[in-house]
Scaffold this active site. Structure first.
Site, PDB file in Angstrom:
ATOM      1  N   GLY A  67       0.807  -1.215   0.000  1.00 30.62           N
ATOM      2  CA  GLY A  67       0.000   0.000   0.000  1.00 30.62           C
ATOM      3  C   GLY A  67       0.842   1.267   0.000  1.00 30.62           C
ATOM      4  CG  ASN A  99      -5.997   3.673   8.843  1.00 30.71           C
ATOM      5  OD1 ASN A  99      -6.301   4.687   8.198  1.00 30.71           O
ATOM      6  ND2 ASN A  99      -5.012   3.662   9.717  1.00 30.71           N
ATOM      7  N   GLY A 146      -1.829  -6.355  -0.095  1.00 28.19           N
ATOM      8  CA  GLY A 146      -2.137  -7.759   0.121  1.00 28.19           C
ATOM      9  C   GLY A 146      -2.419  -8.118   1.567  1.00 28.19           C
ATOM     10  CG  HIS A 147      -0.149  -6.503   5.093  1.00 26.35           C
ATOM     11  ND1 HIS A 147      -0.416  -6.108   6.380  1.00 26.35           N
ATOM     12  CD2 HIS A 147       0.338  -5.421   4.465  1.00 26.35           C
ATOM     13  CE1 HIS A 147      -0.080  -4.834   6.516  1.00 26.35           C
ATOM     14  NE2 HIS A 147       0.373  -4.386   5.370  1.00 26.35           N
ATOM     15  CB  THR A 187      12.583 -10.213 -11.000  1.00 29.40           C
ATOM     16  OG1 THR A 187      13.741  -9.982 -11.808  1.00 29.40           O
ATOM     17  CG2 THR A 187      12.035 -11.596 -11.274  1.00 29.40           C
ATOM     18  CB  CYS A 206       1.766   4.032  12.059  1.00 29.43           C
ATOM     19  SG  CYS A 206       1.151   2.852  10.859  1.00 29.43           S
TER      20      CYS A 206
HETATM   21  C1  LIG Z   1      -1.951  -0.545   5.980  1.00 28.01           C
HETATM   22  C2  LIG Z   1      -2.320   0.663   5.211  1.00 28.01           C
HETATM   23  C3  LIG Z   1      -1.429   1.239   4.291  1.00 28.01           C
HETATM   24  C4  LIG Z   1      -0.027   0.701   4.086  1.00 28.01           C
HETATM   25  O1  LIG Z   1      -0.018  -0.517   3.394  1.00 28.01           O
HETATM   26  P1  LIG Z   1       1.336  -1.415   3.460  1.00 28.01           P
HETATM   27  O2  LIG Z   1       1.058  -2.542   2.530  1.00 28.01           O
HETATM   28  O3  LIG Z   1       1.471  -1.849   4.874  1.00 28.01           O
HETATM   29  O4  LIG Z   1       2.444  -0.553   2.992  1.00 28.01           O
HETATM   30  C5  LIG Z   1      -1.832   2.348   3.594  1.00 28.01           C
HETATM   31  N1  LIG Z   1      -3.050   2.875   3.776  1.00 28.01           N
HETATM   32  C6  LIG Z   1      -3.952   2.353   4.631  1.00 28.01           C
HETATM   33  C7  LIG Z   1      -5.294   2.985   4.777  1.00 28.01           C
HETATM   34  C8  LIG Z   1      -3.609   1.244   5.390  1.00 28.01           C
HETATM   35  O5  LIG Z   1      -4.485   0.749   6.268  1.00 28.01           O
END
Ligand SMILES: *Cc1c(COP(=O)(O)O)cnc(C)c1O
Length: 400
Positions: free
Chosen positions: A72, A152, A201-202, A238, A326
């Protein structure tokens, strides 16, 4: 003691079907997708399927509108940095005060190092964007407007389709950080004006370190990472083939589970929320309760410290979060709750419970049992609570 994981907005468990889909990419199909031999061909075929699966989840018109990234944060950075380079004389950014640090810290750096003008649009006490202020900030100087699809911390959903229309009326690009929204609510990008969209993805049961940037056909993208010709020259390096295949599988699963997310997961979240408010006084829900992700509950408990709650919850086997992971560890309440002007006595005690399809009724029961004594124990120690006379006003309505 059972472990209960309610921190799915921080990260999710990789779905076993995702792991299973990834394994062949480490074992037999380990080739480089660009290679001319059969090892390469085996990989490039699976990458194509993954791209189509993501296209389907997003309702994108073309599969080549998906650019794979490392997550993200990279997608957010690429979108904004590209826009301020490709939009001719336009150099300003319009965003919100409640974005993820992947947007906010990039903007702060652009202001400081390049003198970029950034407009931060505020929200009201329920976390709703000030649309009039957004409209006023857009101008012939705006390169890009960037507004998250869903927050979030509170789960508040922003009207991104309308915001994209307004950005286009001003001749600006529109980007949305949809990291929290993808897979939780339906989307159909081909019928929207959204130009760029970030996902990770996560946050949807795929691994960490893989994500995507949707780039509408015809929108110019200036790569942030230069090198080989992968991703049609838009993101060199890659391909992370196992990650891409995993995220493709996660997209297919998310699409299949969308109905569940909106019924079973929402019902679990609502029972958790109502149950806590029923059992604990001086507590209220933060965010826009009418436009919210189905999985997120952010509840402010007055006169207690969120860190204390998390510590005791952890002892009870329950993982939750105090706003944004964070910013935890800092004494300031989260920037999102500050932007909403949630009173300090409550913002410090805000806890985010974020569910996923992995959660069960038993998980909710465990929290409903554990929380009342935790809050009572912490309030007994709170000088502020004592000053209030310890008057527990039960059945407190939602914060408005
Ligand atoms: C977790 C998150 C991100 C960051 O994504 P990563 O894959 O951890 O870099 C960005 N924006 C929002 C709203 C998120 O919740």
């Amino acid at each position: 003691m059972r472990a209960v994981y309610l921190d799915n907005n921080a990260t999710t468990r990789v779905d076993p079907a995702v792991v299973e889909a990834m394994i062949p990419l480490f074992t037999e199909h380990f080739g480089n997708a660009s290679s001319m031999h059969s090892f390469g061909a085996a990989v490039s075929g699976t990458l194509k399927t993954a791209r189509q699966r993501m296209q389907s989840l997003l309702g994108a018109e073309f599969d080549h509108e998906i650019v794979w990234t490392a997550g993200g944060t990279e997608s957010d950075n690429t979108a904004l940095l590209s826009a301020i380079e490709t939009q001719g004389g336009r150099s300003e950014i319009v965003t919100t005060a409640v974005e993820h640090p992947a947007i906010l810290n990039l903007c702060a750096w652009l202001e400081k190092s390049r003198g970029t003008k950034v407009h931060y649009i505020g929200v009201d006490s329920r976390g709703r964007l000030d649309i009039e202020a957004y409209r006023r900030a857009l101008s012939p100087r705006t390169a890009i407007a960037s507004v998250m699809w869903a927050n979030n911390e509170t789960g508040t959903i922003f009207p991104v389709e309308t915001l994209a229309d307004l950005a286009h009326e001003a001749g600006a690009l529109f980007h949305t950080d949809a990291v929290q929204a993808v897979g939780k609510i339906p989307m159909d990008l081909k019928t929207s004006e959204i130009d760029l969209l970030s996902l990770s993805g996560h946050k949807l049961h795929a691994p960490k370190g893989i994500g995507a940037l949707y780039v509408r056909k015809g929108v110019r993208l200036r790569p942030m990472i230069r090198g080989g010709h992968q991703e049609r020259g838009r993101r060199a390096g890659t391909e992370n083939a196992p990650g891409i295949v995993g995220l493709g599988m996660a997209a297919a699963l998310a699409e299949a589970h969308l109905g569940e997310e909106n019924t079973r997961v929402r019902a679990l979240r609502d029972r958790l929320e109502k149950g806590l408010l029923h059992r604990i006084g001086n507590a209220f829900v933060t965010g826009d309760v009418d436009h919210r992700l189905p999985n997120t509950a952010n509840i402010a408990f007055e006169y207690v410290e969120g860190e204390g709650i998390l510590l005791l919850l952890n002892k009870a086997g329950i993982a939750a979060s105090s706003g944004s992971a964070c910013t935890s560890g800092s004494l300031e309440p989260s920037h999102v709750l500050r932007a909403m002007k949630v009173p300090y006595t409550a913002a410090h005690g805000a806890i985010r419970f974020s569910l996923s399809r992995d959660n069960t009724e038993a998980d909710v029961d465990q929290v409903l049992e554990a929380m009342p004594p935790i809050i009572a124990q912490l309030r007994a120690l709170s000088p502020f609570w004592a000053k209030e006379g310890g008057a527990d006003r039960a059945f407190q309505p939602s914060y408005v």
